[in-house]
Design a protein around this motif. Structure first.
Motif, mmCIF file in Angstrom:
data_model
loop_
_atom_site.group_PDB
_atom_site.id
_atom_site.type_symbol
_atom_site.label_atom_id
_atom_site.label_comp_id
_atom_site.label_asym_id
_atom_site.label_seq_id
_atom_site.Cartn_x
_atom_site.Cartn_y
_atom_site.Cartn_z
ATOM 1 N N HIS A 20 7.935 -4.955 3.920
ATOM 2 C CA HIS A 20 7.284 -3.739 3.441
ATOM 3 C C HIS A 20 6.068 -3.355 4.288
ATOM 4 O O HIS A 20 5.486 -2.307 4.058
ATOM 5 C CB HIS A 20 6.894 -3.884 1.958
ATOM 6 C CG HIS A 20 5.837 -4.905 1.692
ATOM 7 N ND1 HIS A 20 6.094 -6.251 1.675
ATOM 8 C CD2 HIS A 20 4.517 -4.786 1.419
ATOM 9 C CE1 HIS A 20 4.995 -6.922 1.405
ATOM 10 N NE2 HIS A 20 4.016 -6.053 1.248
ATOM 11 N N ARG A 21 5.708 -4.193 5.246
ATOM 12 C CA ARG A 21 4.631 -3.846 6.175
ATOM 13 C C ARG A 21 5.184 -3.381 7.528
ATOM 14 O O ARG A 21 4.480 -3.351 8.524
ATOM 15 C CB ARG A 21 3.693 -5.028 6.367
ATOM 16 C CG ARG A 21 3.082 -5.524 5.072
ATOM 17 C CD ARG A 21 1.812 -6.306 5.275
ATOM 18 N NE ARG A 21 1.363 -6.951 4.048
ATOM 19 C CZ ARG A 21 0.729 -6.315 3.068
ATOM 20 N NH1 ARG A 21 0.481 -5.022 3.179
ATOM 21 N NH2 ARG A 21 0.363 -6.966 1.975
ATOM 22 N N LYS A 71 7.892 -0.439 9.627
ATOM 23 C CA LYS A 71 8.734 0.755 9.657
ATOM 24 C C LYS A 71 9.560 0.709 10.940
ATOM 25 O O LYS A 71 9.093 0.213 11.976
ATOM 26 C CB LYS A 71 7.904 2.040 9.657
ATOM 27 C CG LYS A 71 7.217 2.377 8.334
ATOM 28 C CD LYS A 71 6.498 3.714 8.444
ATOM 29 C CE LYS A 71 5.624 3.997 7.237
ATOM 30 N NZ LYS A 71 6.394 4.304 6.033
ATOM 31 N N LYS A 108 6.478 7.605 2.826
ATOM 32 C CA LYS A 108 7.196 6.557 2.096
ATOM 33 C C LYS A 108 8.428 6.092 2.856
ATOM 34 O O LYS A 108 8.939 4.988 2.609
ATOM 35 C CB LYS A 108 7.609 7.070 0.714
ATOM 36 C CG LYS A 108 8.642 8.185 0.728
ATOM 37 C CD LYS A 108 8.998 8.637 -0.677
ATOM 38 C CE LYS A 108 10.106 9.685 -0.690
ATOM 39 N NZ LYS A 108 9.768 10.898 0.066
ATOM 40 N N LYS A 140 10.973 4.525 5.484
ATOM 41 C CA LYS A 140 10.896 3.304 6.290
ATOM 42 C C LYS A 140 11.657 3.412 7.603
ATOM 43 O O LYS A 140 11.429 2.615 8.521
ATOM 44 C CB LYS A 140 11.441 2.113 5.486
ATOM 45 C CG LYS A 140 10.606 1.755 4.264
ATOM 46 C CD LYS A 140 9.215 1.298 4.650
ATOM 47 C CE LYS A 140 8.418 0.831 3.446
ATOM 48 N NZ LYS A 140 7.045 0.416 3.828
ATOM 49 N N SER A 188 0.414 0.127 3.902
ATOM 50 C CA SER A 188 1.695 -0.397 3.440
ATOM 51 C C SER A 188 1.817 -0.294 1.926
ATOM 52 O O SER A 188 0.878 -0.600 1.194
ATOM 53 C CB SER A 188 1.853 -1.865 3.849
ATOM 54 O OG SER A 188 1.809 -2.011 5.240
ATOM 55 N N ASP A 189 2.991 0.133 1.472
ATOM 56 C CA ASP A 189 3.276 0.136 0.042
ATOM 57 C C ASP A 189 3.654 -1.271 -0.394
ATOM 58 O O ASP A 189 3.902 -2.165 0.412
ATOM 59 C CB ASP A 189 4.433 1.097 -0.263
ATOM 60 C CG ASP A 189 4.064 2.534 0.021
ATOM 61 O OD1 ASP A 189 2.875 2.877 -0.152
ATOM 62 O OD2 ASP A 189 4.950 3.303 0.420
ATOM 63 N N LYS A 190 3.704 -1.464 -1.714
ATOM 64 C CA LYS A 190 4.192 -2.730 -2.242
ATOM 65 C C LYS A 190 5.677 -2.855 -1.950
ATOM 66 O O LYS A 190 6.387 -1.863 -1.825
ATOM 67 C CB LYS A 190 3.933 -2.812 -3.743
ATOM 68 C CG LYS A 190 2.456 -2.901 -4.118
ATOM 69 C CD LYS A 190 2.277 -3.023 -5.622
ATOM 70 C CE LYS A 190 0.805 -3.149 -5.993
ATOM 71 N NZ LYS A 190 0.612 -3.251 -7.464
ATOM 72 N N SER A 191 6.133 -4.077 -1.841
ATOM 73 C CA SER A 191 7.536 -4.308 -1.549
ATOM 74 C C SER A 191 8.417 -3.789 -2.679
ATOM 75 O O SER A 191 8.079 -3.929 -3.859
ATOM 76 C CB SER A 191 7.793 -5.801 -1.354
ATOM 77 O OG SER A 191 9.178 -6.056 -1.247
ATOM 78 N N THR A 192 9.538 -3.218 -2.311
ATOM 79 C CA THR A 192 10.520 -2.784 -3.302
ATOM 80 C C THR A 192 11.653 -3.803 -3.434
ATOM 81 O O THR A 192 12.525 -3.655 -4.289
ATOM 82 C CB THR A 192 11.126 -1.424 -2.920
ATOM 83 O OG1 THR A 192 11.736 -1.539 -1.619
ATOM 84 C CG2 THR A 192 10.055 -0.343 -2.889
ATOM 85 N N THR A 193 11.638 -4.838 -2.583
ATOM 86 C CA THR A 193 12.722 -5.817 -2.609
ATOM 87 C C THR A 193 12.261 -7.222 -2.983
ATOM 88 O O THR A 193 13.081 -8.039 -3.414
ATOM 89 C CB THR A 193 13.426 -5.890 -1.237
ATOM 90 O OG1 THR A 193 12.458 -6.227 -0.228
ATOM 91 C CG2 THR A 193 14.079 -4.558 -0.900
ATOM 92 N N ASN A 194 10.964 -7.541 -2.811
ATOM 93 C CA ASN A 194 10.482 -8.864 -3.221
ATOM 94 C C ASN A 194 10.673 -9.056 -4.736
ATOM 95 O O ASN A 194 10.603 -8.094 -5.507
ATOM 96 C CB ASN A 194 8.997 -9.032 -2.880
ATOM 97 C CG ASN A 194 8.755 -9.202 -1.393
ATOM 98 O OD1 ASN A 194 9.699 -9.217 -0.598
ATOM 99 N ND2 ASN A 194 7.498 -9.316 -1.006
#
Length: 284
Positions: free
Chosen positions: A13-14, A16, A197, A199, A251-257
């Motif tokens: 998430h950090r 692109k 937003k 990636k 960076s946004d928060k992870s969407t997959t963690n």
């Protein structure tokens, strides 16, 4: 002792993925190859693609479709100049536009006297135009843009809302932008990308801009890797790079963690359990 052998690991998430494209051959490139002074001619104001340039677009379009890239891109960013928007629409746009389609064309027919068919926006990612990724400003008329209201008529499905001035107030006839100014604009552009937003982004822009924007990177890499990043782009060349937000710019928060241990229960790793039983583990 360094045991990572030059490898790096970063949270997804950090990062692109950027697909950087230099515009296809323009009519000013043809003239400039014969006589460099042609770049200063008003005949090439906001230069359009050459016939060979459109063939280059067709080849790159076939490539991005064959390798599956066309299905991954979430956003297309273009410099607001005729040759870049023609390239962006031709490579990443929909199929030929026909009447009755319930979507505005990305590009109308015969834009820039190209005799090219209209290009549909149907099933294509969103397109936006950004001033920050323009070519080196000043002196050369080929790098001066038209008014935004003219472009809106030519490219109805491209979003120009982030461009503040209808007329080109950045280009000046007597002063050419310096390398460090272009590089600074490039870094500002890359930081702006972290406000988006998306990636996986395609960016269609210019040779000098790409070279100067990327020149600050790759110094911590082997020479071969740096040369992949910091060399001139050919017309209609595409390079895919990953940009990493080391400084937590946006960076946004992870969407997959996933936090794990849901539902809650015992789950000590065996190493930790062994340490607790032997008393050698860290105090809790």
């Amino acid at each position: 002792m360094d045991t990572n052998e030059g490898l790096s690991i970063y949270p997804l998430h950090r990062c692109k993925t950027l697909h950087l494209v230099r515009h296809a051959q323009g009519v000013h490139n043809v003239a400039g190859e014969k006589n460099h002074e042609a770049y200063k001619s008003c005949d090439y104001f906001d230069a359009q693609l050459s016939p060979l340039g459109w063939k280059q677009v067709d080849h790159l379009r076939a490539h991005v479709q064959a390798c599956g890239l066309s299905k991954k891109i979430e956003l297309v960013i273009s410099s607001p100049l005729l040759r870049t928007m023609q390239t962006a629409a031709g490579v990443f746009g929909g199929e030929a536009h026909t009447d009755g389609i319930d979507a505005p064309p990305l590009m109308k027919e015969n834009v820039g006297h190209s005799e090219h068919a209209a290009i549909s926006s149907l099933n294509s990612p969103p397109f936006i135009a950004i001033e920050l990724c323009r070519e080196r400003l000043g002196l050369n008329p080929c790098d001066k843009r038209r008014s935004i209201h003219e472009y809106r008529d030519m490219f109805p499905a491209i979003d120009f809302s982030l461009i503040e001035s209808d007329e080109d107030i950045l280009w000046t006839p007597g002063i050419r932008e310096k390398d460090e100014q272009v590089a600074g604009r490039g870094l500002k552009f890359l930081k702006w990308l972290w406000t988006r937003k998306e990636k996986e982004i395609a960016i269609v822009c210019h040779s000098a801009f790409l070279l100067q924007a990327l020149s600050a990177f790759g110094n911590d890499c082997r020479p071969t890797v740096k040369s992949e990043i910091c060399t001139h782009f050919a017309n209609c060349e595409l390079r895919s790079l990953v940009i990493v937000d080391r400084g937590l710019i946006g960076s946004d928060k992870s969407t997959t963690n996933y936090p794990g241990k849901i539902p809650h229960g015992l789950g000590l790793p065996s190493d930790t359990a062994d340490e607790k039983n032997t008393g050698n583990g860290p105090s809790q």
